[in-house]
Motif scaffolding. Structure first.
Motif, mmCIF file in Angstrom:
data_model
loop_
_atom_site.group_PDB
_atom_site.id
_atom_site.type_symbol
_atom_site.label_atom_id
_atom_site.label_comp_id
_atom_site.label_asym_id
_atom_site.label_seq_id
_atom_site.Cartn_x
_atom_site.Cartn_y
_atom_site.Cartn_z
ATOM 1 N N GLU A 177 26.655 53.297 39.703
ATOM 2 C CA GLU A 177 27.009 51.905 39.957
ATOM 3 C C GLU A 177 26.235 51.038 38.983
ATOM 4 O O GLU A 177 25.020 51.181 38.863
ATOM 5 N N VAL A 178 26.964 50.158 38.285
ATOM 6 C CA VAL A 178 26.333 49.338 37.256
ATOM 7 C C VAL A 178 26.736 47.879 37.404
ATOM 8 O O VAL A 178 27.808 47.568 37.919
ATOM 9 N N THR A 179 25.864 47.012 36.927
ATOM 10 C CA THR A 179 26.204 45.592 36.855
ATOM 11 C C THR A 179 27.058 45.378 35.603
ATOM 12 O O THR A 179 27.126 46.253 34.729
ATOM 13 N N LEU A 180 27.656 44.223 35.495
ATOM 14 C CA LEU A 180 28.446 43.903 34.309
ATOM 15 C C LEU A 180 27.556 43.911 33.068
ATOM 16 O O LEU A 180 27.958 44.393 32.013
ATOM 17 N N GLU A 181 26.332 43.426 33.203
ATOM 18 C CA GLU A 181 25.387 43.429 32.076
ATOM 19 C C GLU A 181 25.026 44.857 31.665
ATOM 20 O O GLU A 181 24.961 45.172 30.472
ATOM 21 N N GLU A 182 24.797 45.726 32.644
ATOM 22 C CA GLU A 182 24.503 47.129 32.337
ATOM 23 C C GLU A 182 25.713 47.792 31.672
ATOM 24 O O GLU A 182 25.549 48.615 30.767
ATOM 25 N N ALA A 183 26.908 47.423 32.088
ATOM 26 C CA ALA A 183 28.123 47.964 31.467
ATOM 27 C C ALA A 183 28.219 47.532 30.011
ATOM 28 O O ALA A 183 28.598 48.331 29.149
ATOM 29 N N ILE A 213 34.673 47.488 42.796
ATOM 30 C CA ILE A 213 33.556 46.541 42.858
ATOM 31 C C ILE A 213 32.921 46.627 44.243
ATOM 32 O O ILE A 213 33.598 46.427 45.255
ATOM 33 N N THR A 214 31.612 46.922 44.287
ATOM 34 C CA THR A 214 30.907 46.995 45.571
ATOM 35 C C THR A 214 30.696 45.589 46.129
ATOM 36 O O THR A 214 30.846 44.591 45.407
ATOM 37 N N ASN A 215 30.287 45.528 47.386
ATOM 38 C CA ASN A 215 29.992 44.232 48.008
ATOM 39 C C ASN A 215 28.815 43.542 47.330
ATOM 40 O O ASN A 215 28.664 42.323 47.425
ATOM 41 N N GLU A 216 28.004 44.318 46.597
ATOM 42 C CA GLU A 216 26.871 43.753 45.850
ATOM 43 C C GLU A 216 27.270 43.350 44.436
ATOM 44 O O GLU A 216 26.434 42.926 43.646
ATOM 45 N N GLY A 217 28.543 43.505 44.109
ATOM 46 C CA GLY A 217 29.031 43.092 42.795
ATOM 47 C C GLY A 217 28.841 44.128 41.693
ATOM 48 O O GLY A 217 28.990 43.820 40.516
ATOM 49 N N HIS A 225 48.340 52.038 34.871
ATOM 50 C CA HIS A 225 48.368 50.921 35.812
ATOM 51 C C HIS A 225 46.927 50.648 36.238
ATOM 52 O O HIS A 225 46.278 51.526 36.811
ATOM 53 N N LEU A 226 46.426 49.450 35.931
ATOM 54 C CA LEU A 226 45.037 49.096 36.214
ATOM 55 C C LEU A 226 44.956 48.297 37.516
ATOM 56 O O LEU A 226 45.702 47.327 37.697
ATOM 57 N N TYR A 227 44.055 48.720 38.409
ATOM 58 C CA TYR A 227 43.874 48.078 39.711
ATOM 59 C C TYR A 227 42.433 47.619 39.885
ATOM 60 O O TYR A 227 41.506 48.244 39.356
ATOM 61 N N LEU A 228 42.267 46.554 40.676
ATOM 62 C CA LEU A 228 40.959 46.065 41.090
ATOM 63 C C LEU A 228 40.795 46.428 42.560
ATOM 64 O O LEU A 228 41.633 46.061 43.382
ATOM 65 N N ALA A 229 39.739 47.174 42.892
ATOM 66 C CA ALA A 229 39.468 47.593 44.271
ATOM 67 C C ALA A 229 38.234 46.863 44.776
ATOM 68 O O ALA A 229 37.166 46.935 44.165
ATOM 69 N N GLU A 230 38.405 46.154 45.878
ATOM 70 C CA GLU A 230 37.288 45.422 46.485
ATOM 71 C C GLU A 230 37.201 45.774 47.966
ATOM 72 O O GLU A 230 38.109 46.378 48.523
ATOM 73 N N GLY A 231 36.099 45.368 48.596
ATOM 74 C CA GLY A 231 35.882 45.735 49.989
ATOM 75 C C GLY A 231 35.716 47.237 50.110
ATOM 76 O O GLY A 231 36.347 47.890 50.931
ATOM 77 N N LEU A 232 34.851 47.807 49.239
ATOM 78 C CA LEU A 232 34.676 49.258 49.219
ATOM 79 C C LEU A 232 34.023 49.751 50.503
ATOM 80 O O LEU A 232 33.148 49.103 51.062
ATOM 81 N N GLU A 234 39.317 48.118 51.018
ATOM 82 C CA GLU A 234 40.108 47.238 51.870
ATOM 83 C C GLU A 234 41.188 46.535 51.064
ATOM 84 O O GLU A 234 42.275 46.284 51.542
ATOM 85 N N SER A 235 40.871 46.216 49.812
ATOM 86 C CA SER A 235 41.787 45.449 48.966
ATOM 87 C C SER A 235 42.015 46.175 47.646
ATOM 88 O O SER A 235 41.050 46.594 46.995
ATOM 89 N N LEU A 236 43.282 46.319 47.273
ATOM 90 C CA LEU A 236 43.638 46.928 45.999
ATOM 91 C C LEU A 236 44.677 46.029 45.344
ATOM 92 O O LEU A 236 45.771 45.853 45.874
ATOM 93 N N LYS A 237 44.310 45.448 44.199
ATOM 94 C CA LYS A 237 45.183 44.485 43.523
ATOM 95 C C LYS A 237 45.571 45.018 42.146
ATOM 96 O O LYS A 237 44.699 45.400 41.363
#
Length: 184
Positions: A148-154, A51-55, A122-129, A102-105
């Motif tokens: 890069e896509v928004t959730l709506e575009e996805a 997830i980019t800083n722009e969401g 194993h599924l991870y969420l990566a933030e602070g790209l 920066e963050s991998l959860k």
């Protein structure tokens, strides 16, 4: 013996490949009868929701030979021998997208096709790209296009069957539920 378990009587490896091994197993069923099972052994894999800083969600478009078509997917790859899922997730994120994080959860781990395969993703969420100056190289036989896509575009990509694999659909279900819980 548990009343649902199948006892392996014999096991023969019929294929050994770069990614998978295939076995034919003779089993004794719970009712005492015998049957054959074809089993695919896989080292496991990771998938990353970046997830980019722009969401926006960073995704890759690539050709999938088994389907004879291109798909849009979240970055993913197989575990290398002795490599932890977290290290694999960071490596695949960098190789496929050119981003570090920066963050991998860890979100969840799931079996892809337990009827015939033991692959665990194993599924991870990566933030602070962080866009990397010198990203790691893709595998020599791997070609991807980053988007890069928004959730709506996805959601539209899912409707159009450009996103058509379980790991990516699972990731978007997670993001949708996460978004809903944050709105409440």
């Amino acid at each position: 013996m548990n009343r649902l378990n199948e006892e392996t009587i014999a096991k023969e490896k019929i294929f050994s490949g770069k990614i998978i091994d295939v076995y034919v197993e003779d089993v004794r069923l719970p009712n005492g009868e015998n049957a054959k099972r074809e089993v695919v052994k896989h080292p496991g894999a990771v998938a990353v929701i970046p997830i980019t800083n722009e969401g926006k969600i960073v995704m890759v478009r690539q050709y999938r030979k088994a389907l004879e078509r291109q798909l849009v997917e979240i970055p993913a790859g197989k575990l290398e021998k002795g490599e932890s899922p977290e290290i694999t997730a960071r490596r695949e994120l960098e190789e496929e997208t050119g981003y570090g994080c920066e963050s991998l959860k860890h979100v969840i781990s799931f079996y892809t096709s337990p009827g015939f395969a033991d692959e665990l993703v194993h599924l991870y969420l990566a933030e602070g790209l962080i866009k990397l100056e010198n990203k790691a190289s893709l595998d020599e036989d791997e070609f991807v296009e980053v988007l890069e896509v928004t959730l709506e575009e996805a959601r539209k990509l899912i409707e159009d069957k450009e996103i058509y694999d379980a790991k990516t659909a699972y990731a978007f279900q997670y993001l949708t539920l996460k978004q809903l819980s944050e709105e409440i």
